[in-house]
Design a protein around this motif. Structure first.
Motif, PDB file in Angstrom:
ATOM      1  N   UNK A  92       4.477  -5.055   2.753  1.00 19.00           N
ATOM      2  CA  UNK A  92       3.563  -4.813   1.841  1.00 19.00           C
ATOM      3  C   UNK A  92       3.702  -3.914   0.775  1.00 19.00           C
ATOM      4  N   UNK A  93       3.139  -3.654  -0.537  1.00 20.89           N
ATOM      5  CA  UNK A  93       3.567  -2.983  -1.443  1.00 20.89           C
ATOM      6  C   UNK A  93       2.044  -2.603  -2.333  1.00 20.89           C
ATOM      7  N   UNK A  94       2.017  -1.355  -2.641  1.00 19.94           N
ATOM      8  CA  UNK A  94       1.063  -0.921  -3.510  1.00 19.94           C
ATOM      9  C   UNK A  94       1.782   0.313  -4.518  1.00 19.94           C
ATOM     10  N   UNK A  95       1.227   0.234  -5.606  1.00 22.77           N
ATOM     11  CA  UNK A  95       1.983   1.301  -6.853  1.00 22.77           C
ATOM     12  C   UNK A  95       0.676   1.970  -7.540  1.00 22.77           C
ATOM     13  N   UNK A  96       1.000   2.911  -8.169  1.00 18.57           N
ATOM     14  CA  UNK A  96      -0.130   3.639  -9.044  1.00 18.57           C
ATOM     15  C   UNK A  96       0.304   3.589 -10.595  1.00 18.57           C
ATOM     16  N   UNK A 137      -7.879   3.469  -0.390  1.00 13.72           N
ATOM     17  CA  UNK A 137      -8.717   2.583  -0.010  1.00 13.72           C
ATOM     18  C   UNK A 137      -8.185   1.265   0.397  1.00 13.72           C
ATOM     19  N   UNK A 138      -7.486   0.864  -0.560  1.00 14.24           N
ATOM     20  CA  UNK A 138      -6.666  -0.634  -0.553  1.00 14.24           C
ATOM     21  C   UNK A 138      -5.553  -0.547   0.653  1.00 14.24           C
ATOM     22  N   UNK A 144       1.678 -12.270  -3.146  1.00 11.62           N
ATOM     23  CA  UNK A 144       1.934 -12.372  -4.739  1.00 11.62           C
ATOM     24  C   UNK A 144       1.841 -10.985  -5.129  1.00 11.62           C
ATOM     25  N   UNK A 145       2.312 -10.790  -6.521  1.00 17.80           N
ATOM     26  CA  UNK A 145       2.023  -9.613  -7.090  1.00 17.80           C
ATOM     27  C   UNK A 145       0.920  -9.751  -7.985  1.00 17.80           C
ATOM     28  N   UNK A 146      -0.029  -8.847  -7.683  1.00 17.58           N
ATOM     29  CA  UNK A 146      -1.359  -9.091  -8.389  1.00 17.58           C
ATOM     30  C   UNK A 146      -2.005  -7.721  -8.922  1.00 17.58           C
ATOM     31  N   UNK A 149       8.297 -14.748  -5.798  1.00 14.39           N
ATOM     32  CA  UNK A 149       8.990 -14.148  -4.692  1.00 14.39           C
ATOM     33  C   UNK A 149       8.270 -13.622  -3.422  1.00 14.39           C
ATOM     34  N   UNK A 150       7.024 -12.835  -4.073  1.00 18.20           N
ATOM     35  CA  UNK A 150       6.345 -12.311  -3.291  1.00 18.20           C
ATOM     36  C   UNK A 150       5.701 -13.376  -2.369  1.00 18.20           C
ATOM     37  N   UNK A 151       5.088 -14.448  -2.981  1.00 18.93           N
ATOM     38  CA  UNK A 151       4.286 -15.487  -2.309  1.00 18.93           C
ATOM     39  C   UNK A 151       5.336 -16.012  -1.276  1.00 18.93           C
ATOM     40  N   UNK A 152       6.508 -16.421  -1.619  1.00 21.02           N
ATOM     41  CA  UNK A 152       7.386 -16.970  -0.664  1.00 21.02           C
ATOM     42  C   UNK A 152       7.514 -15.985   0.489  1.00 21.02           C
ATOM     43  N   UNK A 153       7.662 -14.810   0.358  1.00 20.64           N
ATOM     44  CA  UNK A 153       7.884 -13.835   1.263  1.00 20.64           C
ATOM     45  C   UNK A 153       6.631 -13.475   2.013  1.00 20.64           C
ATOM     46  N   UNK A 154       5.571 -13.942   1.704  1.00 24.15           N
ATOM     47  CA  UNK A 154       4.251 -13.624   2.434  1.00 24.15           C
ATOM     48  C   UNK A 154       3.892 -11.951   2.139  1.00 24.15           C
ATOM     49  N   UNK A 155       4.458 -11.625   0.912  1.00 22.11           N
ATOM     50  CA  UNK A 155       3.929  -9.945   0.710  1.00 22.11           C
ATOM     51  C   UNK A 155       2.813  -9.782  -0.080  1.00 22.11           C
ATOM     52  N   UNK A 156       2.151  -8.819   0.434  1.00 21.44           N
ATOM     53  CA  UNK A 156       1.033  -8.883  -0.577  1.00 21.44           C
ATOM     54  C   UNK A 156       1.336  -7.464  -1.525  1.00 21.44           C
ATOM     55  N   UNK A 157       1.615  -7.571  -2.906  1.00 23.06           N
ATOM     56  CA  UNK A 157       1.893  -6.423  -3.760  1.00 23.06           C
ATOM     57  C   UNK A 157       1.117  -6.159  -4.732  1.00 23.06           C
ATOM     58  N   UNK A 158       0.065  -5.247  -4.755  1.00 20.07           N
ATOM     59  CA  UNK A 158      -0.960  -4.804  -5.638  1.00 20.07           C
ATOM     60  C   UNK A 158      -0.496  -3.896  -6.358  1.00 20.07           C
ATOM     61  N   UNK A 159      -0.379  -4.008  -7.801  1.00 23.02           N
ATOM     62  CA  UNK A 159       0.051  -3.052  -8.757  1.00 23.02           C
ATOM     63  C   UNK A 159      -1.266  -2.339  -9.402  1.00 23.02           C
TER      64      UNK A 159
END
Length: 371
Positions: free
Chosen positions: A101-105, A328-329, A342-344, A121-131
């Motif tokens: 899983x991934x976050x960024x600022x 907090x996220x 997904x990347x959201x 690609x993130x959906x298929x990998x089951x990765x939660x990526x919040x930008x």
């Protein structure tokens, strides 16, 4: 059987924003934190500042093998190595590849557009990526969602950001500000994309005390492109930024409109302005403080009438507020309370009930007003 200690990797974790993110996670979770920097000198004092569960890793993003290995050993990666104007998506891509899983600022549309392309690609990998987490963008996106949900049909979003002095941030944030003045940008106005010149069309916004009436100007932010997609009935999205004291607004306006464009697009000029501004604000911080105000105003239909509703959040330290937004996220992801492959952007991933919960946990008040 003992619970596994979760591992958080914060890339660029020795900067002002990265350090604030690390501090929030160290305070509110039991995770082990690894912060990275490009030189051993940057690692001095990490354990002293954040406790024994925080470690330092010397890492240059150009060293792909070492980066991939560090990500593979992590449960969550947080990318804080800005400015993001010209940053590629290598870290995010490796996270997707490794199932982490991934976050960024991140805080610029160029990076946001590149990251959103990786959604499937993130959906298929089951990765939660919040930008775009942090304060603005970040908490600002959640404020908008909270206000939007008060309407039957939201039509117009007006976001205003106000920062006192340096905001407690470092040179990188100064660079981000001046990079944002280089080029016109497009904004969603009355259902069309229109070109906007940065730092134009000053508006005086009435913020809660201690700020009062303060000037804000057009500024290019990722919310400009993510909010119209997240809320399709909205026909206008305005994003405006201002500084305290007002003197800085006039200096920024001069920089945006009087300085030659070719000069503003030179690296050495950005560095010069960033360091001068940082030195100036370091002095005026003593008088203005380093706080932040974010105001989200929405106009739309409710019960057949056109109404206006706004929500404003204040914090005494802008950098700390950014750390809270991301930290907090991160806590929600580590606890398994937030899972959205997904990347959201934040407003598409974080439901309002969780947002209000994490703000209450950190005793951050939100001022709301009809009219």
């Amino acid at each position: 059987m003992t619970d596994q200690v979760l591992q958080v990797l914060i890339i660029g974790g020795k900067g002002r924003i990265g350090s604030s993110v690390a501090q929030d996670i160290a305070t509110h979770t039991q995770a082990e934190i690894t912060v990275t920097g490009r030189s051993p000198e940057m690692g001095r004092g990490v354990s002293f500042d954040l406790g024994k569960k925080c470690h330092f890793l010397e890492l240059d993003l150009a060293n792909t093998d070492k980066l991939r290995n560090a990500i593979a050993q992590s449960d969550l990666v947080i990318h804080c190595a800005g400015p993001f104007h010209h940053r590629d998506t290598q870290v995010l891509e490796i996270c997707i590849e490794q199932g982490v899983n991934y976050l960024d600022v991140s805080d610029h549309r160029s990076y946001t557009n590149k990251a959103l392309i990786l959604y499937k690609k993130a959906v298929d990998a089951g990765v939660t990526a919040i930008i775009n987490t942090g304060i603005f963008p970040g908490i600002s996106n959640s404020l908008v969602r909270q206000v939007i949900e008060q309407f039957d049909q939201p039509e117009k979003i007006h976001l205003s950001y106000l920062v006192s002095g340096s905001g407690g941030a470092g040179i990188t944030v100064m660079r981000t500000t001046f990079l944002g003045l280089q080029h016109p940008f497009t904004a969603w106005i009355n259902g069309n994309w229109e070109e906007i010149k940065p730092y134009t069309d000053r508006e005086n916004i009435n913020f809660p005390q201690p700020y009062g009436v303060s000037g804000v100007y057009w500024f290019d932010m990722p919310e400009t492109i993510t909010l119209p997609d997240s809320f399709p009935t909205v026909k206008t999205v305005i994003t405006k930024f201002g500084s305290i004291p007002d003197f800085y607004n006039h200096l920024t306006w001069i920089t945006a409109h009087i300085f030659p464009k070719w000069l503003m697009q030179r690296h050495y000029m950005i560095e010069f302005l960033s360091h001068v501004s940082h030195n100036m604000t370091s002095f005026t911080n003593m008088f203005t403080g380093i706080g932040v105000a974010v105001r989200a105003e929405v106009t739309g239909k409710k019960d057949g009438k056109t109404v206006v509703y706004s929500a404003t959040l204040l914090h005494e330290n802008t950098a700390v507020a950014a750390g809270i937004g991301t930290g907090s996220i991160a806590k929600l992801l580590l606890e398994g309370k937030l899972k959205h492959p997904g990347v959201l952007p934040v407003e598409a991933a974080l439901p309002t009930n969780l947002f209000t919960q994490i703000m209450a946990e950190r005793k951050i008040q939100i001022h709301s007003d009809w009219g």
